[in-house]
Design a protein around this motif. Structure first.
Motif, PDB file in Angstrom:
ATOM      1  N   ALA A  53      43.945  46.779  41.868  1.00  0.00           N
ATOM      2  CA  ALA A  53      45.064  47.515  41.269  1.00  0.00           C
ATOM      3  C   ALA A  53      44.505  48.817  40.706  1.00  0.00           C
ATOM      4  CB  ALA A  53      45.712  46.703  40.165  1.00  0.00           C
ATOM      5  N   LEU A  54      45.102  49.921  41.092  1.00  0.00           N
ATOM      6  CA  LEU A  54      44.716  51.214  40.550  1.00  0.00           C
ATOM      7  C   LEU A  54      45.467  51.402  39.235  1.00  0.00           C
ATOM      8  CD1 LEU A  54      44.890  53.237  43.869  1.00  0.00           C
ATOM      9  CD2 LEU A  54      42.868  52.281  42.761  1.00  0.00           C
ATOM     10  N   LEU A  55      44.732  51.637  38.173  1.00  0.00           N
ATOM     11  CA  LEU A  55      45.315  51.724  36.840  1.00  0.00           C
ATOM     12  C   LEU A  55      45.597  53.166  36.446  1.00  0.00           C
ATOM     13  CD1 LEU A  55      42.928  49.207  35.058  1.00  0.00           C
ATOM     14  CD2 LEU A  55      45.093  48.730  36.214  1.00  0.00           C
TER      15      LEU A  55
ATOM     16  N   LEU B 150      50.795  43.132  35.440  1.00  0.00           N
ATOM     17  CA  LEU B 150      49.355  42.979  35.598  1.00  0.00           C
ATOM     18  C   LEU B 150      48.835  41.802  34.771  1.00  0.00           C
ATOM     19  CD1 LEU B 150      47.169  44.311  37.245  1.00  0.00           C
ATOM     20  CD2 LEU B 150      46.676  45.779  35.307  1.00  0.00           C
ATOM     21  N   ALA B 151      49.357  41.630  33.574  1.00  0.00           N
ATOM     22  CA  ALA B 151      48.947  40.494  32.741  1.00  0.00           C
ATOM     23  C   ALA B 151      49.279  39.172  33.420  1.00  0.00           C
ATOM     24  CB  ALA B 151      49.617  40.570  31.373  1.00  0.00           C
TER      25      ALA B 151
ATOM     26  N   ASP C  16      47.405  34.412  36.258  1.00  0.00           N
ATOM     27  CA  ASP C  16      47.480  33.524  37.418  1.00  0.00           C
ATOM     28  C   ASP C  16      46.125  33.434  38.123  1.00  0.00           C
ATOM     29  OD1 ASP C  16      50.145  33.085  36.868  1.00  0.00           O
ATOM     30  OD2 ASP C  16      50.872  34.425  38.459  1.00  0.00           O
ATOM     31  N   SER C  17      45.443  34.560  38.228  1.00  0.00           N
ATOM     32  CA  SER C  17      44.120  34.587  38.841  1.00  0.00           C
ATOM     33  C   SER C  17      43.149  33.716  38.053  1.00  0.00           C
ATOM     34  CB  SER C  17      43.606  36.024  38.922  1.00  0.00           C
ATOM     35  OG  SER C  17      42.315  36.078  39.483  1.00  0.00           O
ATOM     36  N   TYR C  18      43.179  33.846  36.742  1.00  0.00           N
ATOM     37  CA  TYR C  18      42.303  33.044  35.885  1.00  0.00           C
ATOM     38  C   TYR C  18      42.595  31.556  36.060  1.00  0.00           C
ATOM     39  CZ  TYR C  18      40.013  31.023  31.857  1.00  0.00           C
ATOM     40  OH  TYR C  18      39.229  30.244  31.060  1.00  0.00           O
ATOM     41  N   ARG C  19      43.874  31.200  36.038  1.00  0.00           N
ATOM     42  CA  ARG C  19      44.243  29.787  36.190  1.00  0.00           C
ATOM     43  C   ARG C  19      43.745  29.226  37.519  1.00  0.00           C
ATOM     44  NH1 ARG C  19      49.598  31.100  34.370  1.00  0.00           N
ATOM     45  NH2 ARG C  19      49.746  30.658  32.173  1.00  0.00           N
TER      46      ARG C  19
END
Length: 71
Positions: A33-35, A44-45, A50-53
């Motif tokens: 993701a380009l911030l 994004l949060a 979800d990625s962490y889970r």
């Protein structure tokens, strides 16, 4: 730029629209993701959570609260 993992089924949907998401050139399910000023920090949060889970050991992932329905 921030990278995180997404379910393979969601990869195309997230990256098909292009900016600000693109497929990273490493890993089969990694998105970059380009911030900037355009960043939707709520979205994004959710993606990072979800990625962490998905990647964390199950006992740690279970400690992250699930989002409230409809949020």
């Amino acid at each position: 730029m921030l990278t995180f993992r997404v379910p393979v089924d969601d990869l195309l949907g997230l990256t098909a629209g292009g900016f600000p998401f693109l497929r990273a050139d490493w890993g089969h399910n990694v998105v970059a993701a380009l911030l900037g000023e355009h960043t939707d920090w709520t979205e994004l949060a959710e993606l990072i959570t979800d990625s962490y889970r998905e990647m964390a050991p199950k006992f740690l992932a279970a400690q992250v609260p699930l989002p409230a329905p409809g949020s």
